[in-house]
Design a protein around this motif. Sequence first.
Motif, PDB file in Angstrom:
ATOM      1  N   UNK A 127      -6.170  -8.940  12.310  1.00 18.96           N
ATOM      2  CA  UNK A 127      -5.559  -7.780  11.667  1.00 18.96           C
ATOM      3  C   UNK A 127      -6.531  -6.603  11.547  1.00 18.96           C
ATOM      4  N   UNK A 128      -7.822  -6.894  11.436  1.00 18.43           N
ATOM      5  CA  UNK A 128      -8.819  -5.820  11.354  1.00 18.43           C
ATOM      6  C   UNK A 128      -8.848  -4.971  12.620  1.00 18.43           C
ATOM      7  N   UNK A 129      -8.396  -5.535  13.735  1.00 20.53           N
ATOM      8  CA  UNK A 129      -8.465  -4.829  15.013  1.00 20.53           C
ATOM      9  C   UNK A 129      -7.450  -3.695  15.123  1.00 20.53           C
ATOM     10  N   UNK A 130      -6.405  -3.733  14.308  1.00 25.13           N
ATOM     11  CA  UNK A 130      -5.363  -2.714  14.436  1.00 25.13           C
ATOM     12  C   UNK A 130      -5.881  -1.300  14.218  1.00 25.13           C
ATOM     13  N   UNK A 149       0.948  -7.128  22.214  1.00 23.42           N
ATOM     14  CA  UNK A 149       0.945  -6.443  20.919  1.00 23.42           C
ATOM     15  C   UNK A 149       0.959  -4.928  21.120  1.00 23.42           C
ATOM     16  N   UNK A 150       2.144  -4.339  21.002  1.00 20.99           N
ATOM     17  CA  UNK A 150       2.299  -2.896  21.239  1.00 20.99           C
ATOM     18  C   UNK A 150       1.703  -2.064  20.119  1.00 20.99           C
ATOM     19  N   UNK A 151       1.398  -2.679  18.984  1.00 25.14           N
ATOM     20  CA  UNK A 151       0.827  -1.951  17.849  1.00 25.14           C
ATOM     21  C   UNK A 151      -0.674  -1.737  18.000  1.00 25.14           C
ATOM     22  N   UNK A 152      -1.308  -2.589  18.791  1.00 28.35           N
ATOM     23  CA  UNK A 152      -2.757  -2.481  18.980  1.00 28.35           C
ATOM     24  C   UNK A 152      -3.091  -1.204  19.743  1.00 28.35           C
ATOM     25  N   UNK A 153      -4.194  -0.572  19.360  1.00 34.67           N
ATOM     26  CA  UNK A 153      -4.627   0.668  20.016  1.00 34.67           C
ATOM     27  C   UNK A 153      -5.434   0.324  21.273  1.00 34.67           C
ATOM     28  N   UNK A 261      -3.226 -18.259  15.710  1.00 35.95           N
ATOM     29  CA  UNK A 261      -2.484 -18.101  14.473  1.00 35.95           C
ATOM     30  C   UNK A 261      -1.268 -17.199  14.727  1.00 35.95           C
ATOM     31  N   UNK A 262      -0.170 -17.372  13.966  1.00 36.72           N
ATOM     32  CA  UNK A 262       0.994 -16.499  14.158  1.00 36.72           C
ATOM     33  C   UNK A 262       0.623 -15.040  13.973  1.00 36.72           C
ATOM     34  N   UNK A 263       1.163 -14.184  14.838  1.00 37.00           N
ATOM     35  CA  UNK A 263       0.840 -12.762  14.773  1.00 37.00           C
ATOM     36  C   UNK A 263       1.447 -12.137  13.527  1.00 37.00           C
ATOM     37  N   UNK A 264       0.681 -11.271  12.866  1.00 38.38           N
ATOM     38  CA  UNK A 264       1.182 -10.500  11.733  1.00 38.38           C
ATOM     39  C   UNK A 264       0.793  -9.044  11.929  1.00 38.38           C
ATOM     40  N   UNK A 265       1.720  -8.155  11.685  1.00 38.36           N
ATOM     41  CA  UNK A 265       1.415  -6.737  11.730  1.00 38.36           C
ATOM     42  C   UNK A 265       0.846  -6.324  10.376  1.00 38.36           C
ATOM     43  N   UNK A 266      -0.009  -5.314  10.371  1.00 43.05           N
ATOM     44  CA  UNK A 266      -0.551  -4.868   9.087  1.00 43.05           C
ATOM     45  C   UNK A 266       0.531  -4.264   8.229  1.00 43.05           C
TER      46      UNK A 266
END
Length: 269
Positions: A127-130, A149-153, A261-266
């Motif tokens: 999650x810190x990577x977002x 993961x489309x949310x990742x930069x 681990x299951x993916x979680x968005x921030x």
Amino acid sequence: MTFPLLIALTSLPCLLVGAPSHALTLQSDLIQLEPWTISTTNAQGQEKLIGALPDLLDEFERRSGYKVNRRITPYARVEAELEGGLIDFSIMAWGQARARYANRGTDFGPLDFGVVFARGTTAQSYEDLYRLPLCTPRGLKVDPRYDVDATMQKDLSVDYTTCVKKVVAGHGSVGVAGSVGTIDAIIDKLNVRKSFGGRFLFRVTTLSVSWSQRAPNNPEEARVNAIFKGMVEDGTYERITHKWFGKHLSYFPRATSPSTKPARKPASR
């Protein structure tokens, strides 16, 4: 005078056991990533491929009697050509998504995939990577979770070398995602180690033979893998990778990848 010749002739069949009955040409794409494959020009102005993968294939040809028609190819297109059966095999980091169209052959050794950060940047969890823009070679299978993961930069670039230079220049990205050992080799080649610090592990996979399920030369699959296995067992693979990377390609403890681990968005960005 005839006795030594007789011994040589009677020994010849033993030397040819397992050899192909005819000169066969296999088709292989080599990933366009240094120092795995590097395109250079010889004295005659012709393209010459050097790097860890050309060295592996040179030794494979010497042992097998096969000829390998090799092409340096962008990573994303290698996947497409494996799926379409346009090549027999490639040697690359194994990803389970590829099992739909390619068979996993000989495993050469472990590869760590993760992020190498600019000095002063850290992450303790996925999650810190977002919040961090990360340079990633276009088409590269980094990690099943990260890849979709489309949310990742993600700052998509042509290769690792471009990514490392972007981080050093401070052009947006604060880390490079991909094969940690490959990234480290390029950092050392460019002599920019002082610009980089910590790292984060996604997964541990292997460098493996990926054999197309629609390969033109499918009957040769078992023998090809047996020859590559011999190169692992006698230390040839380790010797070649040490030549090009200068160190082992895997550093992290063998542990479960954080990305399992299951993916979680921030909660917020």
